[in-house]
Design an enzyme around this catalytic site. Structure first.
Site: not given
Length: 355
Positions: A194, A200, A339
């Protein structure tokens, strides 16, 4: 944070995702103020899940990944080069956004999230033409930035900045964030399609000079090659202050896969999103949030693996309380706790050493 509603990305009309987001917000609220942006028709819904003590503000949004669509906050000493903040010691960089290189089609409201968040916060906006999601970078607060070539230098149909060179991208990052050294890792976590390998979810600073790296000892796992490749680069690198990096391996959970009942509905919403039963999920314990005095980490219901990751984080952050939140429902949407969150320094105060 943003509030999830997108039925084509979150299963069961976003009901499980709402519970997971609320659990994350409540965990962070033990340490610091939490502000959550929700669509007009979701404000009352969010209030029901979140309870008291969490601020909710109205904002148009297409999806709820505020790390990626929201502002990257800077403080006066790290403000965009040559740009003095007018009325505050804190401002927000507004990167351009193209829905992860076209992952979904309706993203015009997400393009405006930074503008609307900064307006609601009464903070200055610093525009930047670079297409970038906040999860694709990680900084140490002392001039060093981590990122991946897989994302920022992507040359496929999912490219963010196809006309820009590495040096031009570095120029924007240095100008906007006040960094002097950029460490490029070739790839991010396996199956993190994605985001095209956001850093991160793979590697982050625990403190200046100290990096946590997602790791597996299973040499037959496709992730092993990626982690070993990154470890070699990190151990050979120095940061902006000339320090050699101390790398700590943060073991991954056992591979997780999407169950048939975890495939979201397909009507409306994200027309080009693809979620299939049996696909591997990009699960990583690196995707945690650093709070004032705490770490809010993802947990996946694998007791040995969850406990092992918690122990590593306790060693890495001895002065912070480690709080684990079950976050599989967030993972199913394509990310995790880091996120969906974005730290905001207090006006007049100092920022956290890492972000």
């Amino acid at each position: 944070m943003g509030w999830p509603w997108q039925h084509n990305n979150w299963r069961d009309a976003a009901e499980p995702a709402r519970k997971a987001f609320a659990a994350v917000a409540q965990a962070i609220a033990k340490f610091e103020t939490v502000n959550i942006g929700a669509r007009k028709d979701e404000v009352k819904v969010a209030a029901k899940y979140l309870g008291s003590g969490i601020n909710i503000f109205e904002i148009p949004l297409d999806d709820a990944w505020f790390r990626d669509t929201g502002p990257t906050f800077v403080v006066q000493t790290h403000a965009a080069q040559g740009h003095l903040l007018c009325d505050s010691t804190v401002a927000g960089v507004d990167w351009d956004f193209n829905a992860y290189g076209g992952l979904y089609e309706n993203f015009q409201q997400d393009k405006l999230i930074t503008t609307n968040v900064l307006k609601a916060a009464g903070l200055e906006r610093i525009p930047c033409p670079l297409v970038l999601e906040g999860g694709s970078i990680h900084v140490d607060g002392e001039g060093t930035l981590l990122t991946t070539e897989e994302c920022l230098l992507n040359t496929t149909s999912r490219a963010r900045n196809p006309t820009l060179s590495r040096s031009q991208i570095e120029g924007h990052l240095k100008e906007m964030l006040g960094v002097q050294k950029i460490i490029w890792l070739p790839r991010g976590l396996y199956a993190d399609d994605d985001t095209n390998g956001h850093v991160d979810n793979f590697a982050c600073f625990a403190a200046p000079g100290k990096v946590l790296l997602a790791w597996t000892d299973n040499t037959s796992d496709p992730q092993f090659e990626r982690s070993a490749e990154a470890l070699k680069i990190l151990e050979a690198a120095t940061d902006a202050r000339g320090r050699h990096l101390q790398v700590t391996k943060l073991p991954l959970p056992e591979p997780l896969f999407r169950a048939p009942e975890e495939v979201p509905a397909t009507e409306g919403g994200h027309e080009v999103m693809s979620r299939k039963a049996g696909e591997r999920l990009a699960a990583s314990y690196v995707n945690f949030y650093i709070a004032n005095g705490g770490i809010v980490m993802p947990a996946f219901g694998q007791e040995p693996a969850d406990a092992r990751a918690c122990a590593v984080l306790e060693q890495a952050f001895p002065d912070r309380e480690i709080v684990a939140v079950k976050s599989r429902e967030i993972l199913l949407g394509g990310g995790n706790i880091h996120c969906i969150t974005q730290q905001q320094p207090a006006p007049g105060g100092s920022s956290e050493p890492v972000s």
